[in-house]
Design a protein around this motif. Sequence first.
Motif, PDB file in Angstrom:
ATOM      1  N   ILE A 254       0.869  -1.180   0.000  1.00  0.00           N
ATOM      2  CA  ILE A 254       0.000   0.000   0.000  1.00  0.00           C
ATOM      3  C   ILE A 254       0.906   1.230   0.000  1.00  0.00           C
ATOM      4  N   ASP A 255       0.901   1.972  -1.096  1.00  0.00           N
ATOM      5  CA  ASP A 255       1.827   3.094  -1.216  1.00  0.00           C
ATOM      6  C   ASP A 255       1.149   4.458  -1.288  1.00  0.00           C
ATOM      7  N   VAL A 256      -0.161   4.510  -1.042  1.00  0.00           N
ATOM      8  CA  VAL A 256      -0.863   5.800  -1.088  1.00  0.00           C
ATOM      9  C   VAL A 256      -0.531   6.622   0.153  1.00  0.00           C
ATOM     10  N   PRO A 257      -0.686   7.947   0.081  1.00  0.00           N
ATOM     11  CA  PRO A 257      -0.416   8.796   1.252  1.00  0.00           C
ATOM     12  C   PRO A 257      -1.399   8.520   2.396  1.00  0.00           C
ATOM     13  N   PHE A 258      -0.943   8.837   3.610  1.00  0.00           N
ATOM     14  CA  PHE A 258      -1.768   8.792   4.818  1.00  0.00           C
ATOM     15  C   PHE A 258      -1.959  10.228   5.314  1.00  0.00           C
ATOM     16  N   VAL A 259      -3.145  10.560   5.773  1.00  0.00           N
ATOM     17  CA  VAL A 259      -3.366  11.791   6.536  1.00  0.00           C
ATOM     18  C   VAL A 259      -3.628  11.371   7.975  1.00  0.00           C
ATOM     19  N   GLY A 260      -2.819  11.877   8.887  1.00  0.00           N
ATOM     20  CA  GLY A 260      -2.954  11.497  10.280  1.00  0.00           C
ATOM     21  C   GLY A 260      -3.472  12.615  11.148  1.00  0.00           C
ATOM     22  N   GLY A 261      -3.979  12.251  12.311  1.00  0.00           N
ATOM     23  CA  GLY A 261      -4.403  13.234  13.293  1.00  0.00           C
ATOM     24  C   GLY A 261      -3.228  13.700  14.128  1.00  0.00           C
ATOM     25  N   ASN A 262      -3.508  14.473  15.169  1.00  0.00           N
ATOM     26  CA  ASN A 262      -2.463  15.084  15.982  1.00  0.00           C
ATOM     27  C   ASN A 262      -1.555  14.063  16.665  1.00  0.00           C
ATOM     28  N   GLY A 263      -2.120  12.948  17.129  1.00  0.00           N
ATOM     29  CA  GLY A 263      -1.323  11.949  17.821  1.00  0.00           C
ATOM     30  C   GLY A 263      -0.305  11.267  16.943  1.00  0.00           C
ATOM     31  N   PHE A 264      -0.509  11.355  15.641  1.00  0.00           N
ATOM     32  CA  PHE A 264       0.385  10.771  14.648  1.00  0.00           C
ATOM     33  C   PHE A 264       1.602  11.667  14.414  1.00  0.00           C
ATOM     34  N   ASN A 265       1.514  12.900  14.868  1.00  0.00           N
ATOM     35  CA  ASN A 265       2.542  13.892  14.582  1.00  0.00           C
ATOM     36  C   ASN A 265       3.653  13.845  15.627  1.00  0.00           C
ATOM     37  N   SER A 266       4.509  12.850  15.506  1.00  0.00           N
ATOM     38  CA  SER A 266       5.616  12.686  16.441  1.00  0.00           C
ATOM     39  C   SER A 266       6.805  12.078  15.720  1.00  0.00           C
ATOM     40  N   PRO A 267       8.031  12.512  16.022  1.00  0.00           N
ATOM     41  CA  PRO A 267       9.220  11.889  15.432  1.00  0.00           C
ATOM     42  C   PRO A 267       9.301  10.402  15.735  1.00  0.00           C
ATOM     43  N   GLU A 268       8.581   9.957  16.778  1.00  0.00           N
ATOM     44  CA  GLU A 268       8.589   8.535  17.108  1.00  0.00           C
ATOM     45  C   GLU A 268       8.028   7.688  15.979  1.00  0.00           C
ATOM     46  N   VAL A 269       7.140   8.269  15.167  1.00  0.00           N
ATOM     47  CA  VAL A 269       6.614   7.538  14.000  1.00  0.00           C
ATOM     48  C   VAL A 269       7.759   7.171  13.066  1.00  0.00           C
ATOM     49  N   ILE A 270       8.675   8.104  12.867  1.00  0.00           N
ATOM     50  CA  ILE A 270       9.838   7.850  12.006  1.00  0.00           C
ATOM     51  C   ILE A 270      10.781   6.862  12.675  1.00  0.00           C
ATOM     52  N   ASN A 271      10.989   7.010  13.980  1.00  0.00           N
ATOM     53  CA  ASN A 271      11.883   6.094  14.702  1.00  0.00           C
ATOM     54  C   ASN A 271      11.387   4.657  14.647  1.00  0.00           C
ATOM     55  N   ILE A 272      10.067   4.484  14.706  1.00  0.00           N
ATOM     56  CA  ILE A 272       9.489   3.134  14.713  1.00  0.00           C
ATOM     57  C   ILE A 272       9.328   2.579  13.302  1.00  0.00           C
ATOM     58  N   ALA A 273       8.800   3.375  12.392  1.00  0.00           N
ATOM     59  CA  ALA A 273       8.464   2.881  11.054  1.00  0.00           C
ATOM     60  C   ALA A 273       9.555   3.096  10.007  1.00  0.00           C
ATOM     61  N   GLY A 274      10.508   3.961  10.300  1.00  0.00           N
ATOM     62  CA  GLY A 274      11.586   4.197   9.339  1.00  0.00           C
ATOM     63  C   GLY A 274      11.060   4.729   8.019  1.00  0.00           C
ATOM     64  N   GLU A 275      11.548   4.164   6.906  1.00  0.00           N
ATOM     65  CA  GLU A 275      11.133   4.649   5.596  1.00  0.00           C
ATOM     66  C   GLU A 275       9.659   4.388   5.307  1.00  0.00           C
ATOM     67  N   SER A 276       9.059   3.492   6.047  1.00  0.00           N
ATOM     68  CA  SER A 276       7.619   3.246   5.866  1.00  0.00           C
ATOM     69  C   SER A 276       6.771   4.434   6.291  1.00  0.00           C
ATOM     70  N   SER A 277       7.364   5.351   7.059  1.00  0.00           N
ATOM     71  CA  SER A 277       6.621   6.535   7.512  1.00  0.00           C
ATOM     72  C   SER A 277       6.497   7.588   6.416  1.00  0.00           C
ATOM     73  N   ASN A 278       7.282   7.464   5.349  1.00  0.00           N
ATOM     74  CA  ASN A 278       7.215   8.444   4.264  1.00  0.00           C
ATOM     75  C   ASN A 278       5.809   8.489   3.663  1.00  0.00           C
ATOM     76  N   GLY A 279       5.314   9.701   3.444  1.00  0.00           N
ATOM     77  CA  GLY A 279       3.970   9.849   2.891  1.00  0.00           C
ATOM     78  C   GLY A 279       2.917  10.167   3.925  1.00  0.00           C
ATOM     79  N   LEU A 280       3.332  10.325   5.205  1.00  0.00           N
ATOM     80  CA  LEU A 280       2.378  10.722   6.251  1.00  0.00           C
ATOM     81  C   LEU A 280       2.221  12.241   6.239  1.00  0.00           C
ATOM     82  N   ILE A 281       0.982  12.712   6.151  1.00  0.00           N
ATOM     83  CA  ILE A 281       0.681  14.142   6.103  1.00  0.00           C
ATOM     84  C   ILE A 281      -0.061  14.541   7.379  1.00  0.00           C
ATOM     85  N   VAL A 282       0.420  15.588   8.047  1.00  0.00           N
ATOM     86  CA  VAL A 282      -0.208  16.069   9.276  1.00  0.00           C
ATOM     87  C   VAL A 282      -0.217  17.598   9.286  1.00  0.00           C
ATOM     88  N   ALA A 283      -1.150  18.168  10.037  1.00  0.00           N
ATOM     89  CA  ALA A 283      -1.183  19.624  10.226  1.00  0.00           C
ATOM     90  C   ALA A 283      -0.768  19.931  11.647  1.00  0.00           C
TER      91      ALA A 283
END
Length: 382
Positions: A254-283
């Motif tokens: 699944i390579d489509v973009p994700f739009v996440g809520g506020n709880g998704f907006n953390s560097p920990e997402v990158i630390n845990i998911a690595g390159e799989s986190s690419n494409g996450l959009i947050v405000a």
Amino acid sequence: MRGLMKKLVGFTALSSVLFLTACGGGGNEESSGTEGGEVSADVGVVSFLTGSGAAYGEAIQGGLKLAQEEINAKGDVKINLIFEDSAGKQDQALTAAQKLINSDNVTAIIGPTLSTEMNVVGPEADLSGVPIIGTSTTAEGIPQIGDYVFRNSIPEALAIPASMQQAIDKYDVKKVAILYGNDDVFTKSGYDTMKKTAEEMGLEVLTTETFQKGQSDYNAQLTKIKNLNPDLILASALYNEGAVIMDQARKMGIDVPFVGGNGFNSPEVINIAGESSNGLIVATPWYSEKEDEKVQEFVTKFEEEHGHVPDQFAAQAYDALYILADALKNAGSSDRDAVRDALAKTKDFEGILGNFSFDEEGDVLMDPTVLVIEGEKFVEFK
């Protein structure tokens, strides 16, 4: 006059404190007040310091301590922070808050971390006449709890539509899938906003899938989503579950973009998911790369202290203490009612998040910035 009920509660609480004091107990040794022109106040903090969401609490604590150090050094206001751990649990958050509320020296409370926690802590603080500021509570209805409840975190109802609109414009989105945690007030509120916004934007919602905190296998939900081939996935999740969802989604193709809520907006997402986190959009109100002197000073100091760039939770906590310090200075007192009234008048406060004001309900008035993860880094979404 805030109403007879608050007065009665305050009288009862004061009577209890006087009784305990007469018996030799209760309260802190230092009193809050004005000493030689300097307003001194104890500020309680209820934060998610241990458990699965400790990264939120650690960031908040780091932001508050840095602000405290700077504020106290300036001399107009002296703040003593009293930290209590909620562990992300409603009952523990309420117990911690009651301990702070029942201390006659505590002028105001910052926190708790989660909207779920604020739903039980907010009413207690409001009924007791204690100003409380949420720095990360973004669910619908938080400031509406009462006159003493404020927040400086951009609500989901403002952030999610902003990120969705930019994603839709860029990717010509027509069809979406929604995925959310159905056992948490915060993630459920994010879902409500996503659903409402999708309907208003005329998007086709192909499916709505749910999960619970701590879940580790999302194969069933993601397989269904993959087979429906959406243009975009809307996900309301905290960073632990959100990062795992993205990692499993990318590994499934699944390579489509994700739009996440506020709880998704953390560097920990990158630390845990690595390159799989690419494409996450947050405000977010916070962007560490912003070319602003105050922003870069904060980033430099925080990074020197903690070894990493501050996230939005650290930044929002930092600004919140400055907003409270400004209210204490304007009130000229640590009196709870006076500080509450001064907070309510906050307008055009220039913080590291930008130009900030409270509306008539104690909610946020400011514009968010939309970010996307590219190359395992948050950058402005353009």
